[in-house]
Design a protein around this motif. Structure first.
Motif, PDB file in Angstrom:
ATOM      1  N   TYR A  46      -0.288   1.830  -9.421  1.00 42.24           N
ATOM      2  CA  TYR A  46       0.270   1.434  -8.125  1.00 42.24           C
ATOM      3  C   TYR A  46       1.487   2.288  -7.766  1.00 42.24           C
ATOM      4  CZ  TYR A  46      -2.540  -2.847  -7.732  1.00 42.24           C
ATOM      5  OH  TYR A  46      -3.573  -3.739  -7.601  1.00 42.24           O
ATOM      6  N   VAL A  47       1.666   2.494  -6.448  1.00 42.93           N
ATOM      7  CA  VAL A  47       2.860   3.164  -5.943  1.00 42.93           C
ATOM      8  C   VAL A  47       3.486   2.306  -4.842  1.00 42.93           C
ATOM      9  CG1 VAL A  47       2.200   5.534  -6.509  1.00 42.93           C
ATOM     10  CG2 VAL A  47       1.427   4.525  -4.360  1.00 42.93           C
ATOM     11  N   ASP A  48       4.802   2.386  -4.713  1.00 39.54           N
ATOM     12  CA  ASP A  48       5.512   1.712  -3.625  1.00 39.54           C
ATOM     13  C   ASP A  48       5.538   2.639  -2.410  1.00 39.54           C
ATOM     14  OD1 ASP A  48       6.060  -0.514  -5.220  1.00 39.54           O
ATOM     15  OD2 ASP A  48       7.879   0.412  -6.027  1.00 39.54           O
ATOM     16  N   VAL A  49       5.141   2.111  -1.265  1.00 38.82           N
ATOM     17  CA  VAL A  49       5.010   2.942  -0.066  1.00 38.82           C
ATOM     18  C   VAL A  49       5.687   2.269   1.128  1.00 38.82           C
ATOM     19  CG1 VAL A  49       2.822   3.909  -0.885  1.00 38.82           C
ATOM     20  CG2 VAL A  49       2.803   1.889   0.596  1.00 38.82           C
ATOM     21  N   VAL A  50       5.937   3.090   2.161  1.00 33.60           N
ATOM     22  CA  VAL A  50       6.436   2.603   3.442  1.00 33.60           C
ATOM     23  C   VAL A  50       5.509   3.130   4.534  1.00 33.60           C
ATOM     24  CG1 VAL A  50       8.314   2.673   5.121  1.00 33.60           C
ATOM     25  CG2 VAL A  50       8.830   2.479   2.672  1.00 33.60           C
ATOM     26  N   ASP A  51       4.992   2.211   5.363  1.00 36.07           N
ATOM     27  CA  ASP A  51       4.137   2.602   6.477  1.00 36.07           C
ATOM     28  C   ASP A  51       4.975   3.376   7.499  1.00 36.07           C
ATOM     29  OD1 ASP A  51       2.672   2.465   9.041  1.00 36.07           O
ATOM     30  OD2 ASP A  51       1.282   1.220   7.884  1.00 36.07           O
ATOM     31  N   ARG A  52       4.542   4.579   7.837  1.00 32.37           N
ATOM     32  CA  ARG A  52       5.323   5.432   8.730  1.00 32.37           C
ATOM     33  C   ARG A  52       5.379   4.866  10.159  1.00 32.37           C
ATOM     34  NH1 ARG A  52       6.386  10.361   6.363  1.00 32.37           N
ATOM     35  NH2 ARG A  52       5.081  10.903   4.550  1.00 32.37           N
TER      36      ARG A  52
ATOM     37  N   LEU B 239       7.492   6.107  -2.149  1.00 36.42           N
ATOM     38  CA  LEU B 239       8.810   5.883  -2.736  1.00 36.42           C
ATOM     39  C   LEU B 239       8.840   6.170  -4.234  1.00 36.42           C
ATOM     40  CD1 LEU B 239       9.699   2.536  -0.922  1.00 36.42           C
ATOM     41  CD2 LEU B 239      10.212   4.879  -0.206  1.00 36.42           C
ATOM     42  N   GLY B 240       7.709   5.980  -4.898  1.00 32.66           N
ATOM     43  CA  GLY B 240       7.648   6.201  -6.339  1.00 32.66           C
ATOM     44  C   GLY B 240       6.651   5.259  -6.989  1.00 32.66           C
ATOM     45  N   ALA B 241       6.406   5.477  -8.291  1.00 31.27           N
ATOM     46  CA  ALA B 241       5.480   4.618  -9.035  1.00 31.27           C
ATOM     47  C   ALA B 241       6.033   3.202  -9.138  1.00 31.27           C
ATOM     48  CB  ALA B 241       5.237   5.186 -10.426  1.00 31.27           C
ATOM     49  N   SER B 242       5.135   2.217  -9.096  1.00 33.36           N
ATOM     50  CA  SER B 242       5.563   0.811  -9.126  1.00 33.36           C
ATOM     51  C   SER B 242       6.086   0.385 -10.494  1.00 33.36           C
ATOM     52  CB  SER B 242       4.406  -0.093  -8.706  1.00 33.36           C
ATOM     53  OG  SER B 242       4.022   0.193  -7.378  1.00 33.36           O
ATOM     54  N   GLY B 243       5.738   1.130 -11.528  1.00 31.07           N
ATOM     55  CA  GLY B 243       6.266   0.817 -12.861  1.00 31.07           C
ATOM     56  C   GLY B 243       5.197   0.489 -13.878  1.00 31.07           C
ATOM     57  N   PHE B 244       5.571   0.613 -15.156  1.00 30.86           N
ATOM     58  CA  PHE B 244       4.634   0.416 -16.264  1.00 30.86           C
ATOM     59  C   PHE B 244       4.104  -1.011 -16.330  1.00 30.86           C
ATOM     60  CE2 PHE B 244       3.925  -0.772 -20.742  1.00 30.86           C
ATOM     61  CZ  PHE B 244       2.925   0.125 -21.070  1.00 30.86           C
ATOM     62  N   THR B 245       4.904  -1.988 -15.947  1.00 37.29           N
ATOM     63  CA  THR B 245       4.507  -3.396 -16.093  1.00 37.29           C
ATOM     64  C   THR B 245       3.531  -3.864 -15.008  1.00 37.29           C
ATOM     65  OG1 THR B 245       6.435  -4.098 -14.806  1.00 37.29           O
ATOM     66  CG2 THR B 245       6.689  -3.975 -17.202  1.00 37.29           C
ATOM     67  N   VAL B 246       3.364  -3.085 -13.946  1.00 39.13           N
ATOM     68  CA  VAL B 246       2.504  -3.484 -12.825  1.00 39.13           C
ATOM     69  C   VAL B 246       1.051  -3.108 -13.100  1.00 39.13           C
ATOM     70  CG1 VAL B 246       2.062  -3.197 -10.354  1.00 39.13           C
ATOM     71  CG2 VAL B 246       4.415  -3.193 -11.221  1.00 39.13           C
ATOM     72  N   GLY B 247       0.145  -4.059 -12.893  1.00 41.35           N
ATOM     73  CA  GLY B 247      -1.281  -3.777 -13.003  1.00 41.35           C
ATOM     74  C   GLY B 247      -1.972  -4.306 -14.242  1.00 41.35           C
TER      75      GLY B 247
ATOM     76  N   THR C  99       4.869   1.236  11.071  1.00 39.09           N
ATOM     77  CA  THR C  99       5.502  -0.085  11.146  1.00 39.09           C
ATOM     78  C   THR C  99       6.767  -0.192  10.303  1.00 39.09           C
ATOM     79  OG1 THR C  99       4.213  -0.935   9.279  1.00 39.09           O
ATOM     80  CG2 THR C  99       3.213  -1.099  11.481  1.00 39.09           C
ATOM     81  N   GLU C 100       7.007   0.812   9.431  1.00 38.76           N
ATOM     82  CA  GLU C 100       8.132   0.818   8.490  1.00 38.76           C
ATOM     83  C   GLU C 100       8.080  -0.364   7.528  1.00 38.76           C
ATOM     84  OE1 GLU C 100      11.847   1.164  10.482  1.00 38.76           O
ATOM     85  OE2 GLU C 100      11.433   3.167  11.259  1.00 38.76           O
ATOM     86  N   GLU C 101       6.900  -0.893   7.335  1.00 40.15           N
ATOM     87  CA  GLU C 101       6.706  -1.998   6.389  1.00 40.15           C
ATOM     88  C   GLU C 101       6.533  -1.439   4.974  1.00 40.15           C
ATOM     89  OE1 GLU C 101       3.572  -5.651   5.485  1.00 40.15           O
ATOM     90  OE2 GLU C 101       3.356  -4.433   7.281  1.00 40.15           O
ATOM     91  N   ARG C 102       7.251  -2.038   4.048  1.00 42.34           N
ATOM     92  CA  ARG C 102       7.160  -1.610   2.638  1.00 42.34           C
ATOM     93  C   ARG C 102       6.134  -2.454   1.899  1.00 42.34           C
ATOM     94  NH1 ARG C 102      12.117  -0.272  -1.524  1.00 42.34           N
ATOM     95  NH2 ARG C 102      10.866  -0.173  -3.444  1.00 42.34           N
ATOM     96  N   SER C 103       5.331  -1.802   1.036  1.00 41.10           N
ATOM     97  CA  SER C 103       4.294  -2.520   0.290  1.00 41.10           C
ATOM     98  C   SER C 103       3.949  -1.751  -0.989  1.00 41.10           C
ATOM     99  CB  SER C 103       3.038  -2.717   1.146  1.00 41.10           C
ATOM    100  OG  SER C 103       2.502  -1.465   1.523  1.00 41.10           O
ATOM    101  N   ARG C 104       3.035  -2.305  -1.742  1.00 37.34           N
ATOM    102  CA  ARG C 104       2.570  -1.706  -2.994  1.00 37.34           C
ATOM    103  C   ARG C 104       1.080  -1.403  -2.843  1.00 37.34           C
ATOM    104  NH1 ARG C 104       4.813  -4.864  -7.832  1.00 37.34           N
ATOM    105  NH2 ARG C 104       6.593  -3.519  -7.343  1.00 37.34           N
ATOM    106  N   LYS C 105       0.688  -0.156  -3.102  1.00 37.05           N
ATOM    107  CA  LYS C 105      -0.687   0.266  -2.852  1.00 37.05           C
ATOM    108  C   LYS C 105      -1.261   1.028  -4.047  1.00 37.05           C
ATOM    109  CE  LYS C 105      -1.110  -0.881   1.613  1.00 37.05           C
ATOM    110  NZ  LYS C 105      -2.156  -1.774   2.145  1.00 37.05           N
ATOM    111  N   ARG C 106      -2.606   1.042  -4.097  1.00 38.01           N
ATOM    112  CA  ARG C 106      -3.346   1.930  -4.992  1.00 38.01           C
ATOM    113  C   ARG C 106      -3.898   3.081  -4.161  1.00 38.01           C
ATOM    114  NH1 ARG C 106      -7.708  -0.902  -8.674  1.00 38.01           N
ATOM    115  NH2 ARG C 106      -7.666   1.233  -9.489  1.00 38.01           N
TER     116      ARG C 106
END
Length: 267
Positions: A163-169, A191-199, A171-178
């Motif tokens: 997973y990566v953390d993203v911002v919709d260009r 924004l960057g990888a969501s982290g080792f613990t996610v998924g 709506t400027e909404e932040r979310s977590r996507k694959r």
């Protein structure tokens, strides 16, 4: 009273002076003892006697497609042959994985990195049975030996969604996507990888089998302490195809080369 205090002080000082004046002699004695012990072990081996009964070895592995950690339990059958039980854990990387810079943490100044297009982290927990056979170094008094190793067994593939953390260009909404669920990669700022613990809650199990062949160079052959380097090749096959990167072919079959630094003990 003074005489009583001076006596132990004198004894201590005398002992320290003697120890400082005879360091070379002490080192020579230790070298001589080690040489005699190695010669005795060589003689026992030449007579067909087992020098050690078993060994326990740990290792740090660098694969051509990742990294791993390793444990091995060995049982000496003859002076030349050892039965092996092995357990290892690896992470397999795709050749096209490249870390990209994401956002910068304003508090720490660290850059949040991610792998663009990565679909899954692929881990393997492997168990194997094998044998180690002495090839050369039997009469080498420096204790260096070369052994051939074969092993094979089961492999439990573990696919963890990336997973990566993203911002919709828009709506400027932040979310977590694959990356597997993003249709237009230009839609988001990453924004960057969501982290080792996610998924881990979506972990996928993928059973398989593996086999390997290697050469091991043992620099502590006539010591209780194992010090060795192993180099070899490994072949793995999984029951289900593995997707590591989007827009790349899924694979069941993997082949790699590796080098392992080994350390442990013989008994």
């Amino acid at each position: 009273m003074k005489k009583i205090l001076l006596l132990p002080i004198g004894i201590v000082m005398t002992t320290m002076v003697w120890a400082q004046s005879n360091p070379a002699s002490s080192r020579k004695d230790k070298k001589a003892e080690k040489k005699e012990r190695i010669n005795a072990l060589l003689k026992m081996e030449e007579e067909g006697q087992l020098i050690f009964d078993k060994h326990n070895v740990f290792g740090l592995r660098l694969n051509s497609d990742g990294w791993g950690i390793f444990f091995e339990k060995g049982k000496f059958i003859t002076p030349r042959k050892t039965r092996l039980i092995q357990i290892e854990f690896n992470e397999k990387k795709h050749p096209k994985e490249d870390k990209d810079a994401g956002s910068i943490d304003l508090f720490t100044g660290n850059v949040n990195q991610y792998v663009f297009g990565k679909a899954n982290n692929f881990y393997q927990l492997k168990g194997a049975y094998g044998q180690q056979y002495l090839i050369g170094g039997k009469s080498n008094k420096n204790g260096v030996s070369v052994t051939g190793i074969w092993a094979g067994g089961i492999s439990f593939g573990l696919e963890k969604p990336y997973y990566v953390d993203v911002v919709d260009r828009t709506t400027e909404e932040r979310s977590r996507k694959r990356f597997t669920e993003i249709e237009d990669f230009r839609q988001y700022a990453y924004l960057g990888a969501s982290g080792f613990t996610v998924g881990w809650g979506e972990l996928k199990f993928n059973p398989g089998a593996h086999a390997k062949a290697a050469l091991r160079f043992d620099y502590g052959r006539f010591n209780e302490v194992v010090s060795a380097i192993e180099a070899g090749v490994n072949l793995e096959y999984y029951s289900q195809s593995v997707l590591q990167m989007v827009n790349n072919k899924e694979r069941n079959l993997f082949f790699n080369a590796y080098v392992t630094v080994l350390f442990g003990k013989r008994k």
